[in-house]
Enzyme design. Sequence first.
Site, PDB file in Angstrom:
ATOM      1  N   CYS A   1      74.430  73.351  19.423  1.00 47.40           N
ATOM      2  CA  CYS A   1      74.335  73.051  20.856  1.00 47.40           C
ATOM      3  C   CYS A   1      74.382  71.555  21.115  1.00 47.40           C
ATOM      4  O   CYS A   1      75.033  71.088  22.059  1.00 47.40           O
ATOM      5  CB  CYS A   1      73.047  73.651  21.421  1.00 47.40           C
ATOM      6  SG  CYS A   1      73.062  75.450  21.547  1.00 47.40           S
TER       7      CYS A   1
ATOM      8  N   HIS B   1       1.922   4.510  -2.989  1.00 51.03           N
ATOM      9  CA  HIS B   1       2.010   5.965  -2.765  1.00 51.03           C
ATOM     10  C   HIS B   1       3.377   6.496  -3.200  1.00 51.03           C
ATOM     11  O   HIS B   1       3.469   7.555  -3.849  1.00 51.03           O
ATOM     12  CB  HIS B   1       1.777   6.271  -1.286  1.00 51.03           C
ATOM     13  CG  HIS B   1       0.350   6.206  -0.861  1.00 51.03           C
ATOM     14  ND1 HIS B   1      -0.620   7.039  -1.374  1.00 51.03           N
ATOM     15  CD2 HIS B   1      -0.285   5.399   0.042  1.00 51.03           C
ATOM     16  CE1 HIS B   1      -1.785   6.769  -0.818  1.00 51.03           C
ATOM     17  NE2 HIS B   1      -1.612   5.768   0.054  1.00 51.03           N
TER      18      HIS B   1
ATOM     19  N   HIS C   1      -6.093   8.397  -2.478  1.00 48.34           N
ATOM     20  CA  HIS C   1      -6.550   7.078  -2.917  1.00 48.34           C
ATOM     21  C   HIS C   1      -7.528   7.239  -4.079  1.00 48.34           C
ATOM     22  O   HIS C   1      -8.646   6.716  -4.055  1.00 48.34           O
ATOM     23  CB  HIS C   1      -7.202   6.304  -1.769  1.00 48.34           C
ATOM     24  CG  HIS C   1      -6.300   6.090  -0.604  1.00 48.34           C
ATOM     25  ND1 HIS C   1      -6.361   6.876   0.532  1.00 48.34           N
ATOM     26  CD2 HIS C   1      -5.306   5.196  -0.386  1.00 48.34           C
ATOM     27  CE1 HIS C   1      -5.449   6.463   1.393  1.00 48.34           C
ATOM     28  NE2 HIS C   1      -4.794   5.440   0.858  1.00 48.34           N
TER      29      HIS C   1
ATOM     30  N   HIS D   1       0.837  -1.212   0.000  1.00 51.51           N
ATOM     31  CA  HIS D   1       0.000   0.000   0.000  1.00 51.51           C
ATOM     32  C   HIS D   1       0.867   1.256   0.000  1.00 51.51           C
ATOM     33  O   HIS D   1       0.647   2.192  -0.796  1.00 51.51           O
ATOM     34  CB  HIS D   1      -0.912  -0.037   1.226  1.00 51.51           C
ATOM     35  CG  HIS D   1      -1.802   1.144   1.352  1.00 51.51           C
ATOM     36  ND1 HIS D   1      -3.153   1.119   1.047  1.00 51.51           N
ATOM     37  CD2 HIS D   1      -1.555   2.430   1.752  1.00 51.51           C
ATOM     38  CE1 HIS D   1      -3.682   2.298   1.244  1.00 51.51           C
ATOM     39  NE2 HIS D   1      -2.733   3.115   1.691  1.00 51.51           N
ATOM     40  N   GLU D   2       1.863   1.298   0.878  1.00 55.97           N
ATOM     41  CA  GLU D   2       2.721   2.489   0.955  1.00 55.97           C
ATOM     42  C   GLU D   2       3.646   2.590  -0.248  1.00 55.97           C
ATOM     43  O   GLU D   2       4.007   3.702  -0.663  1.00 55.97           O
ATOM     44  CB  GLU D   2       3.538   2.451   2.254  1.00 55.97           C
ATOM     45  CG  GLU D   2       2.691   2.386   3.523  1.00 55.97           C
ATOM     46  CD  GLU D   2       1.719   3.548   3.637  1.00 55.97           C
ATOM     47  OE1 GLU D   2       2.017   4.638   3.084  1.00 55.97           O
ATOM     48  OE2 GLU D   2       0.663   3.381   4.267  1.00 55.97           O
TER      49      GLU D   2
END
Length: 487
Positions: free
Chosen positions: A477, A115, A130, A111-112
């Site tokens: 001087c 993505h 989704h 699922h991840e």
Amino acid sequence: MDEDLVLALQLQEEWNLQVSEREPAQEPLSLVDASWELVDPTPDLQGLFVLFNDRFFWGQLEAVEVKWSVRMTLCAGICSYEGRGGMCSIRLSEPLLKLRPRKDLVETLLHEMIHAYLFVTNNDKDREGHGPEFCKHMHRINRLTGANITVYHTFHDEVDEYRRHWWRCNGPCQNSKPYYGYVKRATNRAPSAHDYWWAEHQKTCGGTYIKIKEPENYSKKGKGKTKLRKQPVSEAENKDKPNRGEKQLLIPFTGKGYVLGETSNFSSGKCITSHAINESQEPLSQDHSANALRPHSKTEVKFEQNGPSKKTSVASPVLSTSHQNVLSNYFSKVSVASSKAFRSVSGSPVKSLTVGDSTTKSVSAGSQRRVTSSRTSLRNSLKAMESTYVTVPQDAGGPEGKLPSKRPRIEDKTFFDLFFIKKEQAQSGGGDVTSSSHPPAAAQSPSGASGQSRVVHCPVCQDEVSETQINEHLDWCLERDSTQVKS
């Protein structure tokens, strides 16, 4: 022959049946097959990520980071984006997934990874996360693997297990659905103005949240940790600090500082200065002429103790009162703007005849002789010191007496005086310096110059000289003084 043929056909049929039974068993197992729970119950997260990246995402996720999160308890996984450069990280919740079967770990990771793939390929058109692009890849992977990737998880029991800090409002909202005034969190963070719903709650309810539940022995563990952490810090801070009741002892300055190069063995000694580098050489007299030292001249510093005397490296001495008196007599520091020490005669500053200040001198002949004698004695002492420095390296026999022959310092006035005296002798051919090309002041009468009758006083001999001849007269001087020093 017919019997043999019939037997062969029977054996062939049996073989075909056995082969047909073996073919379904040779098919690859699904990623979520139940047999994986026994074969590999705790798979390697990085190994699964590399395998899935090659099989389902065409190797596009090589720059993506994947790791466990030990503090995330509200969601099973999260994908964090870092700009448009293709850098992102995937974090999976270790507290939630370690209580779930292997199937949930695989589905959450896929699922991840979907993505991350949408972000890396710049195809992240789904504003809600989704959308249709996500669902397209989700269905594709489900058909290939037999998994059941969804857009949500069902780990509600595990999430509630980690929500061990409970608060409940004592206002009207404790009787309203769906929360009935409860706030459950995994961390000990009470509801406050930092929550987005706090303002609405204050308007509608206005109650106060009271903590009603926490893990067992949580308060005791927290107090013990704070005590263990704070004790060393407080001890370390107060170690070097005196108590408030104690008074600090203020030691006044004694007037004695530290000598450069001094060691602890010389702390009880007494520092004296001596002009003699060789011990057998007699010290110079303590009159004004002997005590006239230049600040840049080097003398030897000795430290006298109960035992034998010890010598240290050559250092610059501190001028005593007698030295300062001689220097103040020779190098007058009285400003010409002082009306007590000087008076204006024809626009030129002339020393006042009043007596009272130690730095003012009389213009009488007797006072001039005293000034001349003091200058002569001063130059004689400086000349004696110069000869001492020149002859010491030859007479010194010990290792302490050996000093390398060095070029005199440019700042040494004695060196300049001797240099100009020798130069004048060479120019005059050994004759008397007094018979130089500079005539006396009487010969240079201002009457010789027509139209220039302005007369000024010489600051050295107090004679009246024409303003146009004052520079030549001053040189004469100064040469006369150098001749007197030579004689």
